[in-house]
Design a protein around this motif. Structure first.
Motif, short mmCIF file in Angstrom:
data_model
loop_
_atom_site.label_atom_id
_atom_site.label_comp_id
_atom_site.label_asym_id
_atom_site.label_seq_id
_atom_site.Cartn_x
_atom_site.Cartn_y
_atom_site.Cartn_z
N GLY A 126 0.78 -1.24 0.00
CA GLY A 126 0.00 0.00 0.00
C GLY A 126 0.81 1.28 0.00
O GLY A 126 0.28 2.34 0.36
N LYS A 127 2.07 1.22 -0.44
CA LYS A 127 2.89 2.45 -0.49
C LYS A 127 2.23 3.53 -1.34
O LYS A 127 2.14 4.68 -0.95
CB LYS A 127 4.24 2.20 -1.18
N SER A 128 1.82 3.12 -2.55
CA SER A 128 1.28 4.13 -3.47
C SER A 128 -0.03 4.68 -2.93
O SER A 128 -0.29 5.89 -2.99
CB SER A 128 1.09 3.53 -4.86
N THR A 129 -0.85 3.80 -2.37
CA THR A 129 -2.12 4.22 -1.77
C THR A 129 -1.86 5.21 -0.64
O THR A 129 -2.52 6.25 -0.54
CB THR A 129 -2.87 2.97 -1.23
N ALA A 150 8.41 7.57 -7.92
CA ALA A 150 9.75 7.09 -8.30
C ALA A 150 9.75 5.59 -8.50
O ALA A 150 10.81 4.97 -8.56
CB ALA A 150 10.76 7.49 -7.22
N ASP A 151 8.58 4.99 -8.59
CA ASP A 151 8.51 3.55 -8.83
C ASP A 151 8.71 3.31 -10.33
O ASP A 151 7.76 3.20 -11.10
CB ASP A 151 7.19 2.96 -8.35
N ILE A 152 9.97 3.26 -10.66
CA ILE A 152 10.38 3.18 -12.04
C ILE A 152 9.98 1.83 -12.67
O ILE A 152 9.78 1.70 -13.86
CB ILE A 152 11.91 3.44 -12.07
N PRO A 155 5.15 2.03 -12.07
CA PRO A 155 4.52 3.29 -11.65
C PRO A 155 3.00 3.16 -11.57
O PRO A 155 2.38 2.63 -12.48
CB PRO A 155 4.93 4.27 -12.76
N SER A 156 2.42 3.60 -10.46
CA SER A 156 0.97 3.47 -10.36
C SER A 156 0.26 4.80 -10.17
O SER A 156 -0.97 4.88 -10.21
CB SER A 156 0.59 2.49 -9.24
N LEU A 157 1.05 5.88 -10.00
CA LEU A 157 0.43 7.18 -9.78
C LEU A 157 -0.49 7.62 -10.93
O LEU A 157 -1.58 8.14 -10.66
CB LEU A 157 1.54 8.22 -9.56
N ILE A 226 7.56 11.19 -2.03
CA ILE A 226 8.12 10.34 -3.09
C ILE A 226 7.73 8.88 -2.86
O ILE A 226 8.09 8.27 -1.85
CB ILE A 226 9.66 10.47 -3.16
N ASP A 227 6.96 8.36 -3.79
CA ASP A 227 6.51 6.97 -3.73
C ASP A 227 7.59 6.08 -4.34
O ASP A 227 7.91 6.20 -5.52
CB ASP A 227 5.20 6.86 -4.54
N LEU A 228 8.16 5.19 -3.53
CA LEU A 228 9.28 4.37 -3.98
C LEU A 228 8.84 2.99 -4.44
O LEU A 228 7.79 2.51 -4.02
CB LEU A 228 10.27 4.18 -2.82
MG LIG Z 1 3.35 1.25 -5.57
#
Ligand SMILES: [Mg+2]
Ligand SMILES: Nc1ncnc2c1ncn2[C@@H]1O[C@H](COP(=O)(O)OP(=O)(O)OP(=O)(O)O)[C@@H](O)[C@H]1O
Length: 361
Positions: A126-129, A150-152, A155-157, A226-228
């Motif tokens: 749930g990092k991105s959430t 930054a989830d290369i 990416p889910s943003l 920053i979402d990793l």
């Molecule tokens: Mg994520």
């Protein structure tokens, strides 16, 4: 052999396609080399049109990885030496210090009061959430917030903020972040085709992240969230070199498997001297919408225990809620939906707790 000699040997063993040893090329190609534990960052100077840009970074990476203690290598390729010479830490003749050096921070994003990484050891917790909804909770409190995905690798943003397939505009060769729900946002997913990013190797990850920080008109403000990507890989280490983090928030579910990885992630940040601002326990419990009974699906309170172990603040627990998942999938995050639910309250509390931690209360 000590590490300095191993670096010397590694650089000396590299020859260009024309047979010339790398170390004899004038002007020097290897501009700097920073070692931090098992991570080495090499800065190369190669003109924009140099054919060596194609194969040399991978060749150097392969040689440097042979150095005993080095497991991760990031190669930065610049067209000219930086003017302030920040990254001329050491020269190839005496490349690495035997004692691990502190990373040299280029420190992008200095126009933000707080630069915060949202990280986890395990994927899918749930990092991105948390990144999106926490960023929104802070925005709703009146702070000026930017959100960088930054989830290369995944990416889910763009999906979570309803900006899938949208490209940022460019002004004077600089990217202009998108504006979503009162925040400035940008994701590698807005720049490359979906699925392209997953095959990127370490140096490409580093270069892509650096570009997104250096060549983007980030407007500055109170918070850069920053979402990793999950884990403790190239992106985390590259970012720890590229910007001065105020600290990291670790997201975990309450199960042991996730918490063990959360502790590892926290330890990785400590190694690169990034403070842990706190742990968020996500998917803490499920409240039955019919009878109100709380079920701790993934167990409960595990993160609070981990906080004690790490001497890190516990920022809060977020329940499992259908609307959290639906909001993410439909591009309208829970915190943008005006719903009043245990999860919205949880995100508001986490934002308050984060502000308190930053104010040192
Ligand atoms: Mg994520
Ligand atoms: N509290 C919650 N309630 C319901 N669903 C949730 C909750 N938190 C996350 N989810 C859902 O779980 C899935 C994984 O969440 P998310 O993508 O935020 O995790 P992640 O840690 O960023 O994953 P990755 O490691 O792949 O980047 C998503 O479908 C999301 O909507």
């Amino acid at each position: 052999m000590d590490i300095e000699r191993q670096f010397e040997a590694a650089f000396s063993s590299i020859t260009l396609d024309n047979g010339q040893p790398l170390v004899s090329v004038e002007p020097e190609i290897v501009h700097g080399c920073v070692v931090n534990n098992d991570f080495a960052k090499i800065t190369l100077i190669l003109p924009e049109d140099s054919p060596l840009r194609g194969s040399l970074p991978a060749q150097i990476e392969a040689e440097i990885k042979k150095v005993e203690q080095i497991e991760r290598v990031a190669i930065e390729v610049l067209a000219a030496p930086p003017e302030n010479n920040q990254s001329s830490q050491s020269q190839p003749a005496q490349p690495a210090q035997a004692a691990p050096q502190q990373p040299q921070r280029t420190a992008y994003l200095q126009n933000y009061e707080a630069v915060i990484a949202v990280a986890s050891g395990k994927g899918g917790v749930g990092k991105s959430t948390v990144s999106v909804n926490l960023a929104l909770a802070l925005t709703q409190k009146g702070y000026k917030v930017s959100l960088f995905d930054a989830d290369i690798y995944g990416p889910s943003l763009p999906i979570m903020t309803g900006r899938r397939g949208e490209k940022p505009s460019v002004s004077e060769n600089r990217l202009i972040p998108l504006e979503s729900f009162g925040m400035h946002t940008l994701s590698i997913g807005n720049l490359v085709e979906e699925n392209d990013a997953v095959i990127w190797r370490g140096p490409m990850v580093h270069q892509a992240l650096e570009q997104l920080l250096r060549d983007t008109n980030w407007p500055g403000g109170d918070f850069m969230i920053i979402d990793l990507p999950p884990g403790t890989g190239d992106a985390q280490l590259s970012l720890s070199q590229l910007c001065e983090f105020t600290g990291a928030i670790i997201v975990s579910t309450p199960q042991d498997v996730a918490l063990i990885d959360a502790v590892k992630a926290a330890q990785m940040f400590s190694k690169v001297e990034i403070d842990i601002l706190g742990i968020v326990e996500n998917m803490s419990f499920f409240t039955c919408p019919k009878c109100g009974e709380e079920t701790p699906i993934f167990s409960r309170h595990g993160a609070e225990e981990a906080c004690k172990k790490l001497e890190a603040p516990f920022l809060g627990a977020i329940p499992i809620e259908l609307q959290v998942r639906v909001g993410g999938d439909e591009g309208k995050p829970l915190m943008a939906s005006n719903l009043d639910s245990p999860a919205t309250t949880a995100f508001k509390n986490i934002a308050d707790n984060l502000v308190k931690v930053l104010e040192g209360e």
